[in-house]
Design an enzyme around this catalytic site. Structure first.
Site, PDB file in Angstrom:
ATOM      1  CG  HIS A  98      26.537 -13.848 -62.666  1.00 41.84           C
ATOM      2  ND1 HIS A  98      25.567 -14.802 -62.551  1.00 41.84           N
ATOM      3  CD2 HIS A  98      26.086 -12.963 -63.583  1.00 41.84           C
ATOM      4  CE1 HIS A  98      24.573 -14.520 -63.370  1.00 41.84           C
ATOM      5  NE2 HIS A  98      24.853 -13.407 -64.016  1.00 41.84           N
ATOM      6  CG  ASP A 101      26.711 -16.197 -59.428  1.00 44.36           C
ATOM      7  OD1 ASP A 101      25.997 -15.240 -59.112  1.00 44.36           O
ATOM      8  OD2 ASP A 101      26.672 -16.755 -60.544  1.00 44.36           O
ATOM      9  CG  HIS A 268      15.881 -13.558 -71.197  1.00 35.49           C
ATOM     10  ND1 HIS A 268      17.235 -13.307 -71.124  1.00 35.49           N
ATOM     11  CD2 HIS A 268      15.490 -13.817 -69.924  1.00 35.49           C
ATOM     12  CE1 HIS A 268      17.635 -13.414 -69.860  1.00 35.49           C
ATOM     13  NE2 HIS A 268      16.596 -13.736 -69.130  1.00 35.49           N
ATOM     14  CG  ASP A 336      20.780 -18.145 -66.048  1.00 31.66           C
ATOM     15  OD1 ASP A 336      21.317 -18.198 -64.947  1.00 31.66           O
ATOM     16  OD2 ASP A 336      20.649 -17.105 -66.702  1.00 31.66           O
TER      17      ASP A 336
HETATM   18  C1  XUL Z   1      19.104 -12.819 -66.136  1.00 38.17           C
HETATM   19  C2  XUL Z   1      19.923 -13.877 -66.731  1.00 38.17           C
HETATM   20  C3  XUL Z   1      21.359 -13.934 -66.321  1.00 38.17           C
HETATM   21  C4  XUL Z   1      22.316 -14.142 -67.441  1.00 38.17           C
HETATM   22  C5  XUL Z   1      23.750 -13.960 -67.058  1.00 38.17           C
HETATM   23  O1  XUL Z   1      17.783 -12.827 -66.537  1.00 38.17           O
HETATM   24  O2  XUL Z   1      19.440 -14.690 -67.485  1.00 38.17           O
HETATM   25  O3  XUL Z   1      21.534 -14.958 -65.389  1.00 38.17           O
HETATM   26  O4  XUL Z   1      22.169 -15.444 -67.955  1.00 38.17           O
HETATM   27  O5  XUL Z   1      23.999 -12.755 -66.421  1.00 38.17           O
HETATM   28 CO    CO Z   2      20.298 -16.220 -68.589  1.00 37.98          CO
END
Ligand code: XUL
Ligand code: CO
Length: 434
Positions: A98, A101, A268, A336
């Site tokens: 990002h 970051d 997620h 991630d």
């Molecule tokens: C948040 C997430 C983020 C995305 C990119 O839950 O997974 O890191 O991957 O913004």
């Molecule tokens: Co993510």
């Protein structure tokens, strides 16, 4: 001196190795079905949790003491040095970031953009020197307080404008660094209460922003894939990009289903009440599968724990669906993922990635073997074999309720229920994955 001091590059030592900092399953040069494991898996290290996260939780702040913590350009460069040192130790081909970051925040938009430009130049020379590539870039449109009520979906048009301008700079940065994808995770695109929210208006704003992203990427000749990352809740109570099905309907609504794909994250999918493999299979069936974030949730917690993957059979089922879909094109396997907040040492960061990569390699190979064996796919195909007869096939092409009714009557159709054979299939899968 490197933050990782005396940790040597990780070697493949084979399944019998007891060295905690060796690959037992991931041999990047091993060829499986005409491609190397490195080419199949396309691993990426995420800058965010690995280098910017401080080890806080809702009950306590920073536990990590990284020498690069702080908001200056010198710290941002020290962070980049440490990141590229880790990439050298792991030997993974890609990284992701990002904007927030990697650069100091800056007092205003101009300074934020200058800071990003300086770090992008720094990255460019390090990427050139090391050969590490960019899987995806993205804009953090969720941490700063200006985004507390959303970025694209904010009620304040000035926040929409600031977000749009930031997106432009982040797509430029990703393009400049040869990024193979650009990710949009709508961290604050959602709501806390319907009492102050105009759903219809916010959806139009989000659709407009995404259309502008697609147009801009085309205009500058960005050849990568634009990816939306679905998530059902956290940080907002209700996130608009709930899951793959919701994102697909949104893309259809704005005519973008041929332009944008999805980046699916295990944790997620679990938060949305699905399995990871369900989300991958659905995306593939809709033609929008792009990439994965291979970080898992803890099944006892109701929030996003972003842990490194450690369950081989689970990971194997995900790779099975990816392989069925033809494997990655521009996408890859991004971690991630977060260390636990007690994992303070540089070695913990290395061990987490080594373990995650090895679990993925082991799972991938089991998935590959199961697909090559073909029994599972043959069983699945046999379940639908009745549709191959002309009478059945005709129902899906020229059939009407009237013509089908007449056929049921004239042929005396009287369906006999058949077993779904779930237990037999579970036993079959465990032969490969267990
Ligand atoms: C948040 C997430 C983020 C995305 C990119 O839950 O997974 O890191 O991957 O913004
Ligand atoms: Co993510």
């Amino acid at each position: 001196m490197s933050y990782f001091a005396d940790i040597a590059p990780i070697a493949f030592e084979g399944p019998e190795s007891t060295n905690p900092l060796a690959f037992r399953h991931y041999d990047p040069s091993e060829v499986v079905g005409g491609k190397t494991m490195a080419e199949h898996l396309r691993f990426a290290v995420a800058y965010w949790h690995s280098f910017a996260w401080e080890g806080g939780d809702p009950f306590g702040g920073r536990t990590f003491e990284r020498p690069w913590f702080g908001d200056g350009m010198a710290q941002a460069k020290a962070k980049a040095d440490a990141a590229f040192d880790l990439f050298g130790i792991l030997g993974q081909p890609f990284f992701c970031f990002h904007d927030a970051d990697v650069r100091p925040e800056g007092a205003d938009f101009a300074e934020q953009t200058r800071n990003l430009g300086e770090i992008v130049d720094y990255f460019a020379s390090k990427m050139e020197a090391t050969g590490t590539k960019l899987l995806w870039g993205t804009a953090n449109l969720f941490s700063h307080r200006r985004y507390m009520a959303g970025a694209a979906t904010n009620p304040d048009p000035d926040v929409f404008a600031y977000a749009a301008a930031t997106l432009k700079t982040c797509i430029d940065a990703t393009h400049r660094l040869g990024g193979e994808n650009y990710v949009l995770w709508g961290g604050r695109e959602g709501y806390e209460t319907l009492l102050n929210t105009d759903l219809a208006r916010e959806r139009q704003q989000a659709g407009r922003m995404l259309s502008m992203v697609v147009d801009y990427a085309k205009k500058i000749g960005f050849g990568g894939t634009i990816l939306i990352e679905p998530k059902p809740q956290e940080p907002t109570k209700h996130q608009y990009d709930y899951d793959v099905a919701t994102v697909y309907s949104f893309l259809k609504d704005f005519g973008l289903e041929g332009e944008v794909k999805v980046n699916i994250e295990q944790g997620h999918a679990i938060l949305a009440g699905h399995s990871f493999e369900h989300e991958i299979a659905l995306a593939a069936s809709l033609g929008i599968f792009g990439s994965i974030d291979m970080n898992r949730n803890d099944y006892q917690s109701g929030w996003d724990t972003d842990q490194f993957p450690n369950n081989v059979p689970e990971v194997a089922l995900a790779f099975y669906e990816i392989l069925k879909a033809g494997g990655f094109t521009t996408g890859g396997t991004n971690f991630d993922a977060k260390l636990r907040r007690q994992s303070l040492d540089p070695e913990d960061l290395v061990a987490a990635h080594v373990g995650g990569m090895d679990v993925c390699a082991a799972g991938f190979k089991r998935a590959w073997a199961m697909l090559q064996d073909g029994t599972l796919e043959a069983e699945r195909a046999a379940r639908y074999a009745g549709w191959d007869t002309p009478g059945a096939a005709a129902m899906l092409t020229g059939g009407t309720l009237g013509s089908i009714h007449d056929r049921v009557v004239s042929e005396g159709i009287n369906p006999a229920p058949k077993s779904g054979r779930q237990e037999r299939l579970e036993n079959l899968v465990n032969r490969f994955l267990g």
